[in-house]
Design a protein around this motif. Structure first.
Motif: not given
Lengths: 556, 178
Positions: B8-14, B146-148, B170-178
């Motif tokens: 599966k490919l995972w990127g900035p939007g999940g 996001r990064e812990i 870190s400047v941006s949190a990643r979006q959580s989606c699946s």
């Protein structure tokens, strides 16, 4: 001493949480041992012969009394009441349970300590001079730079999966007390002709099965370029270092196979790009770190010189201890006390919880709350007024820590060997114990004079036998232990790799062989001022071989 | 190189759709977006029209010399760097060189042995997307927001330096989606 700020605290706390999660997943069977291994190693957890072993970082060997008390507590509560100080200025606990390790790490974080990168193929704990900030021969304190490197290397995203482990040491005195030329990168602080501070970069030193003395890569790198230049070196190593054979994976082999000139070109090209980037250290940051390492206020106490003379003449054992274990401090009314962890018949580098607590109290009361761990596996009180020496000595005597043997033959560097280590082929500790018992007479040790004896239980050379004046390497041959003897090695200034005498010795023969070497030295030295290593350099190996072996090459 | 149904490919939007297929040569793939091995891509580059070029990505093995790609960086849509085993860290350095030094703006993709415990390193070295086969890693990434860590002691992708300090946040949190 460096103190964590809010960020440092949060960072270590996040690391503890991350590792606790990994341990939970491992214990729940969600992770294979193969997947878990590199993660636990990055947190200092080894699987040893009998149990897990936890190696805790003591950055550049500096401790506060509060931190040492915490180590004593951990030994008492989670282990068997003792810890082992290592040649990399760290401490190892030999018997913790995996399930307890997250809790131990949490306890450590309360006193600003961790086990990050004390193992694994990453940048390891940065080591330094154990007399830093106190030594009379120091021209710049190496600790601020060691701290800058510690921070920068922590959880480095690019350099967490290097071909092999990577060790950095930094010194700033006339004498190299940290053996920088047997490190992957050795840094020697210096000033250029304009008075500017910078580093001589040595690269590619190391021991193991292919011992090499580091070579000078660049004579002067200005201090603001410390991280850019280090990054350039490690990036080239990460890209080109061998990964097909772990015994050929250290940077020393890359240099040996590629050639220093070719590698220097690559490194300089990378550095040219990095030099102006974000890694350049602003002077304000250097100053901010330096401020943590100011020498504590030391009140003049000249009246004690006379008293000390009187106390020494009154108590010969105390006199011997002052003579061997107290080094010159930059303040004339103070001394640097080395506490020997090498009692006769003891395990080099081991200290009990009780002993750690006693030493912590001494440091708090008499050494401005500061302690050091030396590369030689001893403890150091860096700022002791000469007037306090007697009370310190008396306290140490009562807890079995008053051995007056620093720099003598019984001040042995040794790895844990086959008693603990999965890698070892032979015992180290028992050989160290026998040698220290054989030479237990102080007069005899003083007659032999300055000498460094090192013992490793396998070719990985954790006991640094290659750079011992006398080195002993345990190997396994046909199911029994055999000990190879090397002579002429030297750590520090005039770094050299020892030469093997010839055929090895059995565990019954090795102590006699060492004694033969010592007797040969005593018979050929020009005077008692000519040390073992100077004599060896003058006369060479032949005489020693003659004394050790008969004409057929067998041990006599 | 084979198509892998499980990855599966995972990127900035999940997790996201992977438009690319893997191939050893262009003839097999018709009109689709494709990732070619670096050596094949270099041989083909002169013959490709602009449109095809824009749909053709490059796969580089760990430690493979990517310098021949540098003059084409503006037109390569995706570069996939391999982690043959997670403990082989060469592609981290290649990623940093491509992203931070040569300012590659296309998609930088981590492929191979991509595991949850190396995700932070990969993102900080500049990888935009991760091709994940490991099922536990897929599960964990689905919940990844996001990064812990509160920040880092090194510069990195999507990190900015704190005002007078040795820390990058870190400047941006990643979006959580699946």
């Amino acid at each position: 001493m460096y103190r964590y700020d809010e960020f440092d605290k949060a960072f270590v706390a996040a690391r503890v949480a991350e590792f606790s999660d990994q341990v939970t997943r491992r214990l729940a069977g969600e992770m294979t041992e193969e997947e878990f291994m590199p993660l636990r190693l990055r947190n200092g957890v080894y699987l040893q012969l009998h149990a897990y072993m936890l190696r805790v970082a003591i950055p550049y060997g500096t401790l506060s009394s509060r931190q040492l008390r915490k180590l004593a507590h951990i030994a008492r509560r989670y282990d068997r009441g003792y810890g082992h100080f290592t040649t990399r200025q760290n401490i190892q606990f030999n018997w913790p349970r995996l399930v307890d390790i997250p809790e131990i790490l949490e306890e450590l974080s309360e006193v600003e300590m961790h086990a990050i990168q004390t193992s694994g193929n990453c940048i390891r704990n940065v080591t330094s001079d154990h007399f830093a900030g106190a030594a009379a021969d120091e021209f710049a304190d190496p600790r601020p730079y060691a701290e800058i490197l510690r921070q920068w290397s922590s959880l480095h995203p690019e350099f967490s999966y290097l071909p092999r482990k990577f060790k950095i040491a930094v010194v700033g005195a006339r004498i190299d007390r940290a053996a920088i030329q047997v490190h992957d990168i050795g840094l020697w602080l210096k000033r250029d002709s304009s008075g500017k501070l910078g580093f001589a970069f040595y690269v590619g030193g190391g021991q193991g099965r292919t011992p090499m003395v580091a070579r000078l890569l660049r004579d002067f790198v200005p201090e603001e370029d410390l991280l850019s230049y280090t990054t350039a070196i490690i990036r080239i190593y990460n890209l080109y270092g061998r990964r097909d054979n772990k015994y050929k994976a250290r940077i020393k082999i890359l240099i040996h196979e590629t050639g220093l000139e070719k590698l220097r070109e690559e490194i300089e090209a990378e550095f040219a790009i990095l030099k102006t980037g974000e890694l350049k250290l602003p002077q304000a940051d250097i100053d901010a770190i330096n401020a943590y390492f100011h020498t504590p206020d030391l009140a003049d106490r000249p009246e004690w010189h006379h008293n000390l003379d009187w106390l020494r003449s009154d108590d010969p054992a105390f006199d011997r201890w002052v003579n061997r274990n107290v080094a010159s401090h930059r303040h004339p009314d103070y001394g640097i006390v080395t506490i020997s962890l090498k009692p006769t018949g003891g395990v080099p580098g081991d200290a009990t919880s009780v002993q750690m607590d006693v030493v912590a109290d001494l440091a708090e009361r008499y050494s401005k709350d500061e302690l050091r761990v030396s590369y030689h596996q001893n403890l150091v009180l860096p700022h002791v007024a000469l007037g306090d020496l007697k009370v310190i000595y008396d306290t140490l005597l009562a807890t079995g820590l008053a051995s007056a043997n620093i720099g003598l033959i019984s001040d042995i560097i040794a790895c844990p060997g086959l008693d603990y280590c999965t890698l070892a082929n032979a015992r180290s500790i028992s050989v160290a114990q026998q040698i220290s018992a054989r030479f237990s007479s102080h007069d005899r040790q003083m007659q032999v004079g300055e000498i460094q004896l090192n013992i490793s239980g396998c070719i990985n050379a954790c006991g640094h036998h290659h750079v011992g004046h006398i080195g002993i390497l345990g190997v396994e041959k046909k199911g029994s232990e055999l000990y190879q003897l090397t002579l002429g090695g030297n750590a520090g200034n005039n770094c050299a790799i020892g030469e093997i005498t010839g055929r090895g010795f059995s565990s019954d023969e090795i102590v006699d062989a060492v004694e033969t070497v010592i007797n040969t030295y005593l018979s050929v030295r020009e005077s008692n001022k000519e040390s073992f290593i100077s004599t060896y350099r003058r006369v060479g190996m032949a005489l020693f071989r003659q004394a050790l072996y008969d004409v057929t090459g067998r041990a006599v | 190189m084979q198509l892998n149904g499980d990855s599966k490919l995972w990127g900035p939007g999940g997790f996201c759709e992977d438009e690319y297929v893997w191939a050893d040569c262009l003839e097999d793939v018709g009109n689709r977006c494709v990732i070619l091995p670096l050596s094949v891509w270099l041989q083909a580059v002169d013959k490709l029209d602009k449109e095809t070029l824009g749909k053709t990505g490059v796969f580089a093995a760990a430690g493979e010399d990517v310098r021949p790609l540098l003059r084409f960086l503006a037109v390569i849509p995706v570069i996939a760097l391999d982690f043959p085993v997670f403990s082989d860290g060469r592609s981290y350095s290649t990623a940093v060189q491509l992203k931070q030094i040569h300012h590659y703006l296309g998609e930088l993709r981590a492929v191979g042995d991509v595991l949850i415990d190396q995700v932070s390193n990969m993102l900080r070295c500049g990888f935009d997307t991760l091709e994940v086969r490991h099922s536990l890693t897929q599960t964990r990434l689905a919940k990844y927001s996001r990064e812990i860590f509160p920040g880092f002691y090194q510069p990195g992708a999507s990190l900015i330096r704190a005002r007078s300090h040795r820390i990058w946040y870190s400047v941006s949190a990643r979006q959580s989606c699946s």
